[in-house]
Motif scaffolding. Structure first.
Motif, PDB file in Angstrom:
ATOM      1  N   PHE A 109      -2.821  -9.230   9.648  1.00 53.90           N
ATOM      2  CA  PHE A 109      -2.374 -10.204   8.975  1.00 53.90           C
ATOM      3  C   PHE A 109      -3.670 -10.132   7.977  1.00 53.90           C
ATOM      4  CE2 PHE A 109       0.547 -11.156  11.919  1.00 53.90           C
ATOM      5  CZ  PHE A 109       2.219 -11.792  10.855  1.00 53.90           C
ATOM      6  N   LEU A 110      -4.769  -9.182   7.649  1.00 54.10           N
ATOM      7  CA  LEU A 110      -5.785  -9.558   7.195  1.00 54.10           C
ATOM      8  C   LEU A 110      -5.382  -7.833   6.091  1.00 54.10           C
ATOM      9  CD1 LEU A 110      -8.881  -9.717   9.138  1.00 54.10           C
ATOM     10  CD2 LEU A 110      -7.984 -11.434   7.219  1.00 54.10           C
ATOM     11  N   ASP A 111      -4.829  -7.655   6.188  1.00 55.95           N
ATOM     12  CA  ASP A 111      -4.665  -6.474   5.761  1.00 55.95           C
ATOM     13  C   ASP A 111      -3.711  -5.692   4.814  1.00 55.95           C
ATOM     14  OD1 ASP A 111      -6.480  -4.366   6.189  1.00 55.95           O
ATOM     15  OD2 ASP A 111      -5.717  -4.318   8.141  1.00 55.95           O
ATOM     16  N   GLU A 112      -2.229  -5.979   4.316  1.00 49.55           N
ATOM     17  CA  GLU A 112      -1.287  -5.079   3.676  1.00 49.55           C
ATOM     18  C   GLU A 112      -0.589  -6.521   3.979  1.00 49.55           C
ATOM     19  OE1 GLU A 112      -1.935  -2.912   5.744  1.00 49.55           O
ATOM     20  OE2 GLU A 112      -2.310  -1.471   4.881  1.00 49.55           O
ATOM     21  N   GLU A 113      -0.243  -7.425   5.008  1.00 48.77           N
ATOM     22  CA  GLU A 113       0.094  -8.243   4.902  1.00 48.77           C
ATOM     23  C   GLU A 113      -0.692  -9.877   4.383  1.00 48.77           C
ATOM     24  OE1 GLU A 113       3.230  -8.900   6.417  1.00 48.77           O
ATOM     25  OE2 GLU A 113       3.533  -6.502   6.739  1.00 48.77           O
ATOM     26  N   PHE A 114      -1.570  -9.412   4.079  1.00 44.07           N
ATOM     27  CA  PHE A 114      -2.137 -10.998   3.813  1.00 44.07           C
ATOM     28  C   PHE A 114      -1.983 -11.605   2.719  1.00 44.07           C
ATOM     29  CE2 PHE A 114      -5.749 -12.781   1.465  1.00 44.07           C
ATOM     30  CZ  PHE A 114      -6.464 -13.617   2.346  1.00 44.07           C
TER      31      PHE A 114
END
Length: 227
Positions: A144-149
């Motif tokens: 959850f640090l890229d697109e899902e952040f």
């Protein structure tokens, strides 16, 4: 079946590796470490996961040996059924007693379905168990640090107040990684100094040591050290 598994694990024993590995994990007794190298254990798990004995083995908690815990984890990592994986993982997490087993638990199926993790992450955050909380933070770090952040994720991590070293270290690791990937959204947590002193300073230390931040970013972070 359990006796057979132990016998097969001891057949892969490397005593020099056992001694080396035991020094890295002060939270568990060397007596429960067999000394199986990770590539050998992972290979064994791939075969064992396909057998009917795997389900029986995972029900036998707690396990006796460190490598049995890791075998359990590697079996889950091979699972293609996210519902089964999450159910078994939720059962297993309270029995984890070291950082290495905790951090190797990255089931492949989570990459395709990260949103399914969120209700479990919320539950794990409030468990009160050191390695379950560490695992919850690790899931936000991994998925959850890229697109899902979303900004509420670092806020959730920052809100954790724990005296446990292995929780605090994962908080710092999370924020150091988050600064590299989501600088604008995460730097306010450093500027506001809203985390415990140790976590705050360790985050800055790990960030300054990172190759993923610019010289200017590192110099800026240094100005926020808490003495």
């Amino acid at each position: 079946m359990l006796d057979r598994v132990e016998k097969e694990l001891f057949a892969m024993q490397d005593l020099s590796y056992k001694e080396f590995h035991a020094a890295l994990m002060p939270t568990i007794s060397p007596d429960v470490i067999i000394g199986v190298r990770t590539p050998a254990l992972r290979k064994y798990a791939k075969t064992f996961a396909k057998s009917e004995d795997a389900d029986v083995f995972m029900k036998e908690l707690p396990h006796r040996y460190y490598e049995e815990n890791n075998l359990h984890g590697f079996i889950l990592c091979e699972s293609k059924d996210i519902d089964f994986c999450l159910e078994k993982l939720d059962e297993f997490l309270p029995y984890i007693d070291n950082w290495a087993t905790c951090d190797m638990l990255r089931p492949k199926v989570f990459k395709k379905n990260p949103e399914r993790l969120l209700p479990f992450i919320d539950k794990w955050f409030t468990s009160g168990e050191t390695y379950t909380v560490r695992y919850a933070i690790g899931m936000l770090l991994s998925y959850f640090l890229d697109e899902e952040f979303k900004p509420e994720y670092p806020a959730r991590v920052a809100s954790i107040v724990s005296e446990e070293y292995y929780v605090q270290m994962m908080q710092a690791w999370y924020f150091a990684t988050a600064l590299a990937k989501q600088w604008d959204a995460v730097i306010p947590f450093i500027e506001r100094k809203c985390m415990p002193k140790w976590v705050h300073n360790k985050t800055i230390q790990k960030s300054v040591e990172s190759y993923r931040l610019t010289t200017e970013q590192k110099e800026y972070l240094r100005t926020f050290r808490i003495s």
